[in-house]
Design a protein around this motif. Structure first.
Motif, short mmCIF file in Angstrom:
data_model
loop_
_atom_site.label_atom_id
_atom_site.label_comp_id
_atom_site.label_asym_id
_atom_site.label_seq_id
_atom_site.Cartn_x
_atom_site.Cartn_y
_atom_site.Cartn_z
N ARG A 258 -7.78 7.44 -0.94
CA ARG A 258 -6.26 7.33 -0.72
C ARG A 258 -5.50 8.27 -0.32
O ARG A 258 -5.68 9.34 -0.54
CB ARG A 258 -5.99 6.99 -2.10
CG ARG A 258 -4.48 6.69 -2.35
CD ARG A 258 -3.91 6.34 -3.68
NE ARG A 258 -4.17 7.56 -4.55
CZ ARG A 258 -5.22 7.55 -5.75
NH1 ARG A 258 -5.89 6.69 -5.91
NH2 ARG A 258 -5.23 8.77 -6.26
N THR B 50 -1.66 9.73 0.24
CA THR B 50 -0.23 9.34 -0.28
C THR B 50 0.74 10.20 0.52
O THR B 50 0.16 11.32 0.68
CB THR B 50 -0.30 9.76 -1.79
OG1 THR B 50 -0.88 8.69 -2.35
CG2 THR B 50 1.30 9.54 -2.24
N GLU C 49 -1.24 1.99 -3.96
CA GLU C 49 0.11 2.55 -4.85
C GLU C 49 -0.17 4.01 -4.97
O GLU C 49 -1.25 4.45 -5.03
CB GLU C 49 0.33 1.82 -6.14
CG GLU C 49 0.63 0.37 -5.89
CD GLU C 49 1.09 -0.18 -7.31
OE1 GLU C 49 0.92 0.54 -8.15
OE2 GLU C 49 1.63 -1.36 -7.13
N ALA C 50 0.98 4.81 -4.89
CA ALA C 50 0.93 6.21 -5.00
C ALA C 50 1.02 6.48 -6.41
O ALA C 50 1.96 6.48 -7.02
CB ALA C 50 1.99 6.96 -4.10
N ASP D 16 -0.91 12.11 -7.38
CA ASP D 16 -0.79 12.35 -6.35
C ASP D 16 0.60 12.87 -5.93
O ASP D 16 0.71 14.17 -5.36
CB ASP D 16 -0.98 11.14 -5.28
CG ASP D 16 -2.37 10.63 -5.16
OD1 ASP D 16 -3.14 11.22 -6.02
OD2 ASP D 16 -2.69 9.92 -4.12
N ALA E 58 7.64 6.73 -2.03
CA ALA E 58 6.00 7.30 -1.92
C ALA E 58 5.37 6.16 -1.26
O ALA E 58 5.78 4.78 -1.73
CB ALA E 58 5.45 7.90 -3.03
N ALA F 169 1.24 4.78 0.18
CA ALA F 169 -0.11 4.96 0.18
C ALA F 169 -0.80 4.17 1.18
O ALA F 169 -0.60 2.95 1.14
CB ALA F 169 -0.74 5.20 -1.05
#
Length: 217
Positions: free
Chosen positions: A62, A64, A120-121, A125, A149, A151
């Motif tokens: 992931r 972000t 999703e962030a 992160d 934010a 990701a």
């Protein structure tokens, strides 16, 4: 671009199984299933690629980014590369935009469990990026300075199994790979946004060669 050149684009359709000459698919709105026949099949499904072709192991990672409100860092005439403490070759980028907002990113965190349809962030992160940013700027940047934010997930090809190499996604190569299954399905994984044209070229060239297709210059 593909549609403009005559391609048929099917949205909300899930691939259930692939062969070198077609795919079994399902309409996610109606539940209806059917077969699509093709002269060649390219699996470019990203972090879901290993669910369609055996023998491929994907390690999703992931990434972000944060969006900071305008002026929270004061005048910022140029971007910043901030070394991540304890790392030798990882950085956080700070990128000012024309409208005053600032992008800060990005993370490299392994995705545990099922791969989400939409990345999703998480707060971890966000906190990590703010901490790295705060290590070099005099102006305090708070959580409420973050106005957004987002990701994404990297489809990293895991070549470390059984080698004793590091299990961190940050240490896995970003080079792309084009693989052909025993059934003739061509899979493209890995890579980066900056190499997408080369990835597409290599995947199409492989499909043309493997399936014996005629192709123009």
């Amino acid at each position: 671009t593909a549609a403009a050149r005559g391609a048929v684009v099917l949205t909300r359709v899930r691939a259930l199984a692939l062969t070198g000459t077609g795919a079994r698919v399902r309409d996610e709105l109606t539940g209806e299933e059917g077969e699509i026949r093709a002269r060649a099949v390219i699996n470019a499904s990203g972090v879901w690629a290993d669910g369609l072709v055996d023998g491929i192991r994907i390690r999703p990672s992931r990434g972000t980014h944060l969006v900071l409100r305008p002026d929270c860092l004061g005048p910022l005439p140029a971007g910043l590369h901030i070394p991540i403490p304890g790392e030798s070759n990882r950085f956080v980028l700070v990128l000012p935009q024309d409208d005053g907002r600032v992008y800060v990113g990005l993370t490299d965190e392994p995705v545990q469990g099922a791969v989400p349809d939409v990345a999703e962030a998480p707060e971890t992160d966000i906190g990590f990026l703010l901490d790295v940013l705060g290590s070099v700027v005099d102006v305090p940047v708070r959580r409420d300075d973050v106005v957004g934010a987002f990701a994404g997930l990297r489809p990293l090809l895991d070549t470390t199994a059984g080698t004793g190499a590091s299990a961190r996604t940050a240490d896995i190569s970003r080079r792309h790979a084009v693989l052909t299954s025993s059934e003739g399905v061509v899979t493209v994984v890995g890579g980066k946004l900056t190499t997408y044209r080369r990835m597409a070229e290599d995947a199409v060239d492989t499909a043309v060669r493997v399936r014996g297709l005629a192709a123009g210059p």
